[in-house]
Design an enzyme around this catalytic site. Structure first.
Site, PDB file in Angstrom:
ATOM      1  CB  THR A   1     -22.683 127.802 106.805  1.00  0.00           C
ATOM      2  OG1 THR A   1     -23.724 127.712 105.832  1.00  0.00           O
ATOM      3  CG2 THR A   1     -23.223 128.459 108.057  1.00  0.00           C
TER       4      THR A   1
ATOM      5  CD  GLN B   1     -27.394 128.862 104.352  1.00  0.00           C
ATOM      6  OE1 GLN B   1     -27.433 129.547 103.327  1.00  0.00           O
ATOM      7  NE2 GLN B   1     -27.803 127.595 104.384  1.00  0.00           N
TER       8      GLN B   1
ATOM      9  CD  GLN C   1     -30.501 131.191 106.141  1.00  0.00           C
ATOM     10  OE1 GLN C   1     -30.993 131.873 105.235  1.00  0.00           O
ATOM     11  NE2 GLN C   1     -30.425 129.876 106.069  1.00  0.00           N
ATOM     12  CG  ASP C   2     -27.155 129.981 109.473  1.00  0.00           C
ATOM     13  OD1 ASP C   2     -28.256 129.797 110.012  1.00  0.00           O
ATOM     14  OD2 ASP C   2     -26.660 129.209 108.636  1.00  0.00           O
TER      15      ASP C   2
ATOM     16  CG  ASP D   1     -32.170 127.978 111.287  1.00  0.00           C
ATOM     17  OD1 ASP D   1     -33.307 128.012 111.768  1.00  0.00           O
ATOM     18  OD2 ASP D   1     -31.842 127.211 110.364  1.00  0.00           O
TER      19      ASP D   1
ATOM     20  NE  ARG E   1     -34.389 125.494 110.954  1.00  0.00           N
ATOM     21  CZ  ARG E   1     -33.680 124.488 110.427  1.00  0.00           C
ATOM     22  NH1 ARG E   1     -34.131 123.250 110.550  1.00  0.00           N
ATOM     23  NH2 ARG E   1     -32.546 124.720 109.808  1.00  0.00           N
TER      24      ARG E   1
ATOM     25  CD1 TRP F   1     -29.808 121.804 111.249  1.00  0.00           C
ATOM     26  CD2 TRP F   1     -28.270 122.468 112.740  1.00  0.00           C
ATOM     27  NE1 TRP F   1     -28.609 121.931 110.581  1.00  0.00           N
ATOM     28  CE2 TRP F   1     -27.649 122.340 111.474  1.00  0.00           C
ATOM     29  CE3 TRP F   1     -27.500 122.878 113.823  1.00  0.00           C
ATOM     30  CZ2 TRP F   1     -26.297 122.603 111.273  1.00  0.00           C
ATOM     31  CZ3 TRP F   1     -26.163 123.156 113.621  1.00  0.00           C
ATOM     32  CH2 TRP F   1     -25.568 123.010 112.359  1.00  0.00           C
TER      33      TRP F   1
END
Length: 339
Positions: free
Chosen positions: A111, A141, A163-164, A185, A253, A255
């Site tokens: 990531t 990711q 994502q990310d 996220d 959320r 992490w």
């Protein structure tokens, strides 16, 4: 060059060291200006070469090294190392100057290393640019931009992935009038970061996925980190609006155990398990819009609706404790709550 970019560019070009206007302490100073243009009319044809040409280990008195990146799609992976201090990069506008890549975890990258654009140099400033990762939701990711740069500023920029998308890795960061698009996220990390007057756009994820706008990574209660979303707009991107299946979208959320995110004075258009629900700090203050009603929010012990005194701790001056590093760049900002 767009009119807005031209105005910024011309203003900065008049602020070069040695102008002798007597007001150097109150404004950004420019050490040098170079141009990146794919047609060969500038100093460089790619961003990486321009970054390499920047001086190493300069200090505030040396001024910013300004890179003007003309309109174009730049398919390259840019890394700005710690020794490239005081660099400013100005493009021709969102969706005009675009840095793009497609690295992802599915294709073998971590990531951290999947980022299209990565910066760790202190006092980095980006204006009028788009940072993009086109790997798509099925590649999981895939980071568009990663910043671990102290006193980094992004003004009128767009960050686009799934994502990310935006890895606010560490240290102090400020985002003003930016757009962030993503799914799972899509703003994550453990920086002390303020998003001000920005647009956050949850996108259409893969079937059976949910969207989480933030995933803050504070792992110790003594860390002065957190994600502050101030006077922003949160609404679905076009592909989510027209999707033919139901997507749950969450403001955030946890992490890490002491995850901390505050959303305040923002417009909100309409986790399973118990990890960190007592130790996290998730708060809302004076938000508006159809999705701002807090009566149906989660019942986590760490979630709360806060008052103006507590909210002030997550403004620019509250979270950063100082604001001269923003003020001296000329980027607009609000240092406290909006009255």
């Amino acid at each position: 060059m767009t009119e807005r970019t031209k105005a910024v560019y011309e203003s900065l070009s008049r602020r070069k060291l040695g102008d002798g206007d007597g007001d150097e302490g109150n404004m950004v100073l420019i050490r040098d200006i170079v141009t990146v243009s794919q047609d060969g009319t500038g100093n460089f044809t790619n961003i990486t070469a321009a970054v390499a040409a920047a001086p190493n280990n300069t200090d505030r008195s040396g001024g910013f090294f300004l890179i003007y990146v003309t309109a174009g799609i730049y398919e390259e992976y840019v890394s700005i190392a710690k020794n490239k201090r005081y660099m400013m990069m100005i493009g021709d506008g969102i969706n005009q100057t675009v840095v793009t890549g497609n690295r992802s975890v599915v294709d073998g990258w971590t990531t951290f290393n999947s980022a299209t654009f990565a910066v760790t140099a202190p006092n980095f400033v980006a204006v009028n640019m788009t940072f993009r990762n086109t790997a798509g939701p099925e590649k999981h990711q895939a980071v568009a931009l990663r910043s671990g740069a102290d006193f980094s500023i992004f003004y009128s920029c767009s960050f686009e992935a799934y994502q990310d998308t935006l890895y606010t890795h560490s240290l102090r960061q400020f985002y003003r009038e930016c757009d962030v698009y993503g799914t799972v996220d899509f703003i994550f990390g453990n920086a002390a970061v303020v998003f001000q007057n920005c647009n956050l756009y949850p996108r259409k994820p893969m079937p059976n996925q949910f969207n989480a706008i933030t995933a803050q990574g504070r792992s110790d209660p003594n860390q002065n980190t957190g994600t502050s979303i101030h006077n922003c707009t949160i609404k679905p991107a076009g592909d989510l609006v027209t999707s033919n299946y139901t997507v749950r979208t969450y403001l955030g959320r946890p992490w890490k155990e002491y995850s901390r995110t505050v959303i305040m004075q923002s417009y909100i258009d309409e986790w399973n398990g118990d990890f960190a629900l007592s130790t996290l700090y998730y708060a809302e203050y004076n938000n508006t819009g159809a999705g701002s009603n807090t009566t149906a929010r989660v019942t986590w012990p760490g979630y709360r609706v806060i008052n103006s005194t507590d909210a002030a701790n997550f403004t620019v001056t509250g979270l950063f404790l100082e604001d001269d590093w923003i003020w001296k760049t000329g980027v607009p900002y609000t240092n406290g709550l909006i009255s």
